[in-house]
Design a protein around this motif. Structure first.
Motif, mmCIF file in Angstrom:
data_model
loop_
_atom_site.group_PDB
_atom_site.id
_atom_site.type_symbol
_atom_site.label_atom_id
_atom_site.label_comp_id
_atom_site.label_asym_id
_atom_site.label_seq_id
_atom_site.Cartn_x
_atom_site.Cartn_y
_atom_site.Cartn_z
ATOM 1 N N THR A 178 0.845 -1.186 0.000
ATOM 2 C CA THR A 178 0.000 0.000 0.000
ATOM 3 C C THR A 178 0.885 1.242 0.000
ATOM 4 N N ARG B 277 -3.785 -2.311 10.366
ATOM 5 C CA ARG B 277 -4.811 -3.347 10.500
ATOM 6 C C ARG B 277 -4.366 -4.691 9.940
ATOM 7 N N GLU C 289 -3.860 -5.232 6.702
ATOM 8 C CA GLU C 289 -4.456 -5.425 5.385
ATOM 9 C C GLU C 289 -3.441 -5.285 4.257
ATOM 10 N N ASN D 84 -4.484 1.087 7.024
ATOM 11 C CA ASN D 84 -4.639 -0.263 6.467
ATOM 12 C C ASN D 84 -3.463 -1.149 6.834
ATOM 13 N N ASP E 162 -4.844 6.742 5.069
ATOM 14 C CA ASP E 162 -5.536 5.471 4.847
ATOM 15 C C ASP E 162 -4.538 4.332 4.683
#
Length: 301
Positions: free
Chosen positions: A95, A137, A139, A134, A130
């Motif tokens: 990400t 978390r 992700e 993420n 974001d």
């Protein structure tokens, strides 16, 4: 509920008539109409206004059509990922913020393809906040982000690994005039239009002080545009709308071609560290391969 019922309904919207939709779906019109009815029965609402002389959707159908399309697309995307993971092993998920997606990430991806074509990678681009959320978390396996010098993320979590990849400078630039000179006169202290980042964005906060504050003290300035989209700032700067701060990697060709003129000597610009973080205890061959490449031979920022 059958997936083909959703596909039938969307095909009906695109075709415009039951007969044409049935032909597209390779079934008879009675069978097609029956499947639309079965979908309505399963949902418990009517989707088609059958009192209209032409095909018309009910309010429920119009409201939820985008959700149905999104659901179907995500379902097929999940099926593709499951099949690919079963055949080739799990992919690494990286990400990164929008700015790096257009400045540094393309070079990094070319490097990965050249050095480790077998490594599987999925990129998710989003706002910096974001991306960080993420990653926290779980992700994403890898987080590629910009930081102010001396302020790395996750100082309270020693188990998260970090590798600095280099330094990228935000350069103040403006369009060139017909003689190739800066479109705006800084020496004459003329009125200066500015293209800024939104105040609550990462780059907006970075530039607010001391760069923009100092500029406002020295010049007559006007904020003509605020946006979080780096590509948008580049295009607006090229159009001559004002002065913008942009990553060097994004505008290197524009500077060499003379389309943009650097104002760094007069206005200055912040230096940002580009770093990559890795989740702890992720057992993935692709993650391990890409992480090693970023340690050993990362492309220059």
């Amino acid at each position: 509920m059958k997936i083909e019922w959703i596909e039938d309904f969307l095909a009906l919207i695109e075709a415009g008539t039951f007969s044409q939709a049935a032909e597209v779906r390779h079934v008879t019109q009675p069978a097609f109409s029956r499947r639309i009815r079965q979908l309505e029965e399963w949902l418990g609402v009517e989707l088609i206004d059958r009192h209209s002389p032409r095909l018309a959707l009910t309010p429920h159908a119009r409201a939820y059509e985008p959700s149905m399309r999104d659901w179907l697309a995500r379902l097929y995307a999940m099926r593709s990922r499951i099949r690919a993971d079963a055949m080739h092993g799990p992919r690494a998920i990286l990400t990164t913020q929008h700015t790096l997606t257009v400045s540094y990430l393309p070079r990094l991806l070319r490097h990965f393809r050249q050095q480790a074509p077998e490594a599987r990678l999925q990129v998710r681009s989003s706002d910096r906040s974001d991306c960080i959320r993420n990653f926290q978390r779980g992700e994403a396996d890898l987080l590629l982000c910009s930081e102010l010098e001396g302020t790395p993320l996750f100082l309270d979590r020693e188990e998260i690994e970090r590798v600095p990849l280099g330094v990228e400078q935000l350069i103040p630039v403006c369009a060139a005039d017909q003689q190739g000179q800066a479109l705006f006169d800084l020496e004459g202290r003329a009125h200066l239009p500015l293209i800024g980042y939104e105040p609550d964005s990462f780059l907006g906060g970075v530039l607010a002080s001391p760069y923009l504050l100092d500029l406002q003290r020295r010049f007559d300035t006007e904020l003509v545009c605020e946006t979080s989209f780096t590509i948008g700032i580049r295009e607006l700067t090229l159009s001559g709308l004002g002065i913008g701060w942009l990553p060097h990697g994004l505008i290197e060709e524009d500077l060499m071609a003379g389309r943009l003129v650097s104002l760094r000597d007069t206005l200055g610009g912040p230096k940002l560290v580009v770093a990559c973080y890795r989740q702890p205890d992720v057992e993935s061959a692709s993650v391990e391969t890409l992480w090693q490449l970023m340690h050993d031979r990362p492309p220059t920022i």
